[in-house]
Design a protein around this motif. Sequence first.
Motif, PDB file in Angstrom:
ATOM      1  N   UNK A 100      15.522   4.745  -1.968  1.00  0.00           N
ATOM      2  CA  UNK A 100      14.126   4.449  -1.631  1.00  0.00           C
ATOM      3  C   UNK A 100      13.961   4.460  -0.114  1.00  0.00           C
ATOM      4  N   UNK A 101      12.752   4.756   0.313  1.00  0.00           N
ATOM      5  CA  UNK A 101      12.371   4.643   1.726  1.00  0.00           C
ATOM      6  C   UNK A 101      11.492   3.411   1.833  1.00  0.00           C
ATOM      7  N   UNK A 102      12.006   2.386   2.489  1.00  0.00           N
ATOM      8  CA  UNK A 102      11.452   1.037   2.384  1.00  0.00           C
ATOM      9  C   UNK A 102      10.917   0.572   3.737  1.00  0.00           C
ATOM     10  N   UNK A 103       9.664   0.116   3.762  1.00  0.00           N
ATOM     11  CA  UNK A 103       9.090  -0.506   4.948  1.00  0.00           C
ATOM     12  C   UNK A 103       8.254  -1.716   4.538  1.00  0.00           C
ATOM     13  N   UNK A 104       7.925  -2.543   5.517  1.00  0.00           N
ATOM     14  CA  UNK A 104       7.025  -3.666   5.304  1.00  0.00           C
ATOM     15  C   UNK A 104       5.589  -3.219   5.574  1.00  0.00           C
ATOM     16  N   UNK A 105       4.683  -3.622   4.706  1.00  0.00           N
ATOM     17  CA  UNK A 105       3.275  -3.246   4.877  1.00  0.00           C
ATOM     18  C   UNK A 105       2.734  -3.753   6.215  1.00  0.00           C
ATOM     19  N   UNK A 106       3.224  -4.899   6.675  1.00  0.00           N
ATOM     20  CA  UNK A 106       2.732  -5.451   7.942  1.00  0.00           C
ATOM     21  C   UNK A 106       3.048  -4.518   9.107  1.00  0.00           C
ATOM     22  N   UNK A 107       4.169  -3.821   9.040  1.00  0.00           N
ATOM     23  CA  UNK A 107       4.514  -2.850  10.078  1.00  0.00           C
ATOM     24  C   UNK A 107       3.691  -1.570   9.930  1.00  0.00           C
ATOM     25  N   UNK A 108       3.531  -1.111   8.702  1.00  0.00           N
ATOM     26  CA  UNK A 108       2.765   0.114   8.444  1.00  0.00           C
ATOM     27  C   UNK A 108       1.300  -0.072   8.843  1.00  0.00           C
ATOM     28  N   UNK A 141       3.600  -9.173  17.171  1.00  0.00           N
ATOM     29  CA  UNK A 141       5.000  -9.403  17.522  1.00  0.00           C
ATOM     30  C   UNK A 141       5.820  -8.133  17.603  1.00  0.00           C
ATOM     31  N   UNK A 142       7.134  -8.316  17.500  1.00  0.00           N
ATOM     32  CA  UNK A 142       8.076  -7.200  17.627  1.00  0.00           C
ATOM     33  C   UNK A 142       7.977  -6.248  16.437  1.00  0.00           C
ATOM     34  N   UNK A 143       7.965  -4.961  16.727  1.00  0.00           N
ATOM     35  CA  UNK A 143       8.051  -3.934  15.687  1.00  0.00           C
ATOM     36  C   UNK A 143       9.440  -3.303  15.786  1.00  0.00           C
ATOM     37  N   UNK A 144      10.214  -3.330  14.708  1.00  0.00           N
ATOM     38  CA  UNK A 144      11.568  -2.779  14.783  1.00  0.00           C
ATOM     39  C   UNK A 144      11.555  -1.275  15.022  1.00  0.00           C
ATOM     40  N   UNK A 145      12.681  -0.769  15.494  1.00  0.00           N
ATOM     41  CA  UNK A 145      12.782   0.644  15.833  1.00  0.00           C
ATOM     42  C   UNK A 145      12.456   1.548  14.652  1.00  0.00           C
ATOM     43  N   UNK A 146      12.837   1.133  13.445  1.00  0.00           N
ATOM     44  CA  UNK A 146      12.627   1.992  12.286  1.00  0.00           C
ATOM     45  C   UNK A 146      11.191   1.950  11.767  1.00  0.00           C
ATOM     46  N   UNK A 147      10.383   1.005  12.278  1.00  0.00           N
ATOM     47  CA  UNK A 147       9.010   0.887  11.785  1.00  0.00           C
ATOM     48  C   UNK A 147       8.122   1.958  12.405  1.00  0.00           C
ATOM     49  N   UNK A 148       7.077   2.323  11.676  1.00  0.00           N
ATOM     50  CA  UNK A 148       6.055   3.229  12.205  1.00  0.00           C
ATOM     51  C   UNK A 148       4.694   2.665  11.821  1.00  0.00           C
ATOM     52  N   UNK A 149       3.848   2.455  12.844  1.00  0.00           N
ATOM     53  CA  UNK A 149       2.530   1.868  12.620  1.00  0.00           C
ATOM     54  C   UNK A 149       1.533   2.983  12.337  1.00  0.00           C
ATOM     55  N   UNK A 150       0.913   2.939  11.142  1.00  0.00           N
ATOM     56  CA  UNK A 150      -0.042   3.968  10.733  1.00  0.00           C
ATOM     57  C   UNK A 150      -1.488   3.491  10.852  1.00  0.00           C
ATOM     58  N   UNK A 151      -1.678   2.228  11.138  1.00  0.00           N
ATOM     59  CA  UNK A 151      -3.026   1.675  11.316  1.00  0.00           C
ATOM     60  C   UNK A 151      -2.925   0.522  12.299  1.00  0.00           C
ATOM     61  N   UNK A 152      -4.078   0.057  12.792  1.00  0.00           N
ATOM     62  CA  UNK A 152      -4.110  -1.061  13.734  1.00  0.00           C
ATOM     63  C   UNK A 152      -5.017  -2.145  13.177  1.00  0.00           C
ATOM     64  N   UNK A 153      -4.522  -2.827  12.134  1.00  0.00           N
ATOM     65  CA  UNK A 153      -5.303  -3.875  11.510  1.00  0.00           C
ATOM     66  C   UNK A 153      -5.514  -5.059  12.444  1.00  0.00           C
ATOM     67  N   UNK A 154      -4.618  -5.245  13.407  1.00  0.00           N
ATOM     68  CA  UNK A 154      -4.787  -6.332  14.358  1.00  0.00           C
ATOM     69  C   UNK A 154      -6.073  -6.138  15.147  1.00  0.00           C
ATOM     70  N   UNK A 155      -6.329  -4.898  15.602  1.00  0.00           N
ATOM     71  CA  UNK A 155      -7.566  -4.608  16.335  1.00  0.00           C
ATOM     72  C   UNK A 155      -8.774  -4.731  15.414  1.00  0.00           C
ATOM     73  N   UNK A 156      -8.626  -4.266  14.167  1.00  0.00           N
ATOM     74  CA  UNK A 156      -9.724  -4.382  13.213  1.00  0.00           C
ATOM     75  C   UNK A 156     -10.059  -5.851  12.944  1.00  0.00           C
ATOM     76  N   UNK A 157      -9.023  -6.665  12.794  1.00  0.00           N
ATOM     77  CA  UNK A 157      -9.240  -8.088  12.537  1.00  0.00           C
ATOM     78  C   UNK A 157      -9.880  -8.759  13.747  1.00  0.00           C
TER      79      UNK A 157
END
Length: 263
Positions: A186-194, A200-216
Amino acid sequence: MARRITVYDLHSRKGQQKWLQLHVDSAAEAAAAVEAGIVILSCEPDHNFEAIRAAVPHAFLSAGMPHGAVSTPDEAVRLGFELLRRGADSVYCSHSPRFIEAMAAEAIPVTGHVGLVPNRATWTNYRAIGKTADEALRVLRAVKDLENAGAACVEVEVVPVPLADLITRRTPLITMGMGCGSACDTQYLFSSDVLGTHAGHYPRHAKKYADFLALEAGLQAQRVAAFRAFAADVEGGTYPEPHHQVGMDPAELDRLETLAQSI
C-alpha cells in the motif's frame, strides 16, 4: 466493491495490486477518500469512529490501539474484540509480538509496525531506519517476529526503498508503506498531510495537495465577521426584525392580562 474488503481479499491480491491507504480523522474525510478510490483506511478509535465506519461501509478500516492502553495480552484481546465490535477490520498495535500473538490466536487481524515507530522513537530518534546492513537486519527480524506472532499486516515506515522492497517480497504480510517509495503493498499517507490541515512539521515523505489551513483561516475570519455583524445589529436595534418574531392577537393579550391577575 459491493461488500466490505477483508484480510482475505488483501492477502489474495498481494503482489498483484497496489492499494492506496489514508489515515483519516473524520467521516467526511473517509467518504471523500472512498469516492476518490481509496478503500484502505485507518483512524483512531475516538468519538468519530462510528461515524467513519458508517460513512464507508465497504472500506477496510484499521483502528489504532493506543500505545500503553493495555498492559497484558489478555487486555489486548479484550480491547481488540471491542474494536472489532465497533466496526474495525483490523487492529493497529505497536506493542510487542506477545500482545499481537494473543490477539491473532483469537483471529483478531492485527497490523504491526516496523521501521520508524513513533511510539518507540526514544530508542531511534525520528529518522530513517535501516540504512546500514545491521540495522536493516534488525528490521527484517522484527517483521519475522510479527509474522510468527500471526499478524495480518505490517506498517513499514521510513525505511530505505530497497529494504522495503525486500520486506514486501519476503513476507506474506500486507506491507503498508509510508516513506518507503512505492515498494510496499500500500501507499500510505495521513489525510492531515495530504490536505494541509496543520502548521506543524510535514515529514519528507508527505506531499500537500491542498491548503486546508488557509481555507480554515478564511472561514474563521468569516465567522468573526458574521458574529460581529450580529452583535452590531442587536446593539443598534436592527435585529430582531418583525419577521423574526411571533406576535399575539391583541384580544388574546387582553384576555391573558385578565387571567394573569389570578396568579
